[in-house]
Design an enzyme around this catalytic site. Structure first.
Site, PDB file in Angstrom:
ATOM      1  N   SER A 242       0.851  -1.192   0.000  1.00 29.30           N
ATOM      2  CA  SER A 242       0.000   0.000   0.000  1.00 29.30           C
ATOM      3  C   SER A 242       0.879   1.232   0.000  1.00 29.30           C
ATOM      4  CB  SER A 242      -0.901   0.027   1.238  1.00 29.30           C
ATOM      5  OG  SER A 242      -1.582   1.267   1.344  1.00 29.30           O
TER       6      SER A 242
ATOM      7  N   TYR B 228      -1.509  -0.371  10.318  1.00 27.09           N
ATOM      8  CA  TYR B 228      -1.674  -0.665   8.899  1.00 27.09           C
ATOM      9  C   TYR B 228      -0.463  -0.174   8.107  1.00 27.09           C
ATOM     10  CZ  TYR B 228      -3.708  -0.989   4.250  1.00 27.09           C
ATOM     11  OH  TYR B 228      -3.933  -1.314   2.933  1.00 27.09           O
TER      12      TYR B 228
END
Length: 257
Positions: A146, A162
């Protein structure tokens, strides 16, 4: 030309959004596709792919369970004899991992839950996939990272867990790429930016979606799931035979803005 004809592809995290687009791309390019997720939706999707003439195999599995990952990879090998390509498309922020908190306000429970889904799951699958590919003497692995692992995005609600997990996936990708290069195995990653999945679009208002675009998307629009799938198709093809250990940002310029 179908680049992946007769190739066996495993896609982990695959019944919606980016994962579903990846499955559809490899199906279109002639692959035999095994795919896995935690929902029952995949059984109906398997039937649909088969009705259209594609050989697919759905395994319902929990990516956060190491034994489940091991059993899934074994089931695919038992059925098809090998795994030529594996795409580990797992991740997300868990509800216990509250966004928009200062680092010192976050909870250990939230940290562990998000790391289990976004990092440990890919570790579990990579271990099993690499073991199979070492025996074969070849293979390609693609991991979904990501842009959150490339730059802080706390203004968009990205949590430390995350961001840390996805940064770790990029480094695990490099680590494995270096270790296994001489064994005929390539390992790369794709780092999506803000992707216009149905889940995202249904959870936010038009105004909220536009705010994300205004804050983070230099190209003025969301990335489409099919664009992430196209990046994986390239990285897993012979066109990228000398591409190993890279993380390809597919983000409309978000990571450099």
């Amino acid at each position: 030309m179908k680049r992946f004809e007769n190739k066996v592809v495993l896609v982990v995290g695959s019944t919606q959004g980016i994962g579903k687009a990846i499955v559809e791309r490899f199906v279109q390019e002639g692959a035999v596709v095994a795919f896995t997720d935690i929902t029952d939706d995949g059984f109906e999707q398997e039937d649909e792919y088969r009705r259209k003439g594609s050989e697919t195999y759905y395994v319902k599995a929990d990516a956060t369970d190491e034994n489940s990952a091991r059993d899934t990879v074994k089931a695919v090998v038992d059925r098809f004899g090998r795994i030529d390509i594996a795409i580990n498309n797992v991740g997300g922020q868990m509800k216990s991992d509250t966004p928009n908190l200062m680092f010192h306000e976050t909870t250990t429970q939230g940290w562990n839950d998000t790391k289990d889904l976004s990092e440990n799951s890919i570790y579990y699958y990579m271990k099993e996939e690499l073991a199979v590919m070492v025996i074969q003497g070849n293979g390609v692995i693609g991991n979904t990272a990501s842009v959150a692992g490339l730059k802080p995005q706390f203004s968009l609600g990205v949590t430390p867990a995350y961001a840390g997990a996805k940064a770790s996936i990029m480094h695990l990708t490099r680590y494995a790429a270096l270790q296994y290069a001489k064994l005929g195995i390539r390992v790369n990653a794709v780092a999506p930016g803000a992707v216009a999945t149905e889940a995202l679009k249904s959870s936010l208002t038009t105004e909220q979606l536009q705010t994300i675009i205004d804050k983070s998307q230099p190209n003025g629009r969301f990335v489409e799931p099919q664009e992430i799938a196209a990046a994986f198709a390239y990285l897993c093809s012979d066109d990228a035979i000398s591409v190993n250990g890279v993380t390809l940002a597919v983000d409309g310029g978000m990571s450099v803005s």
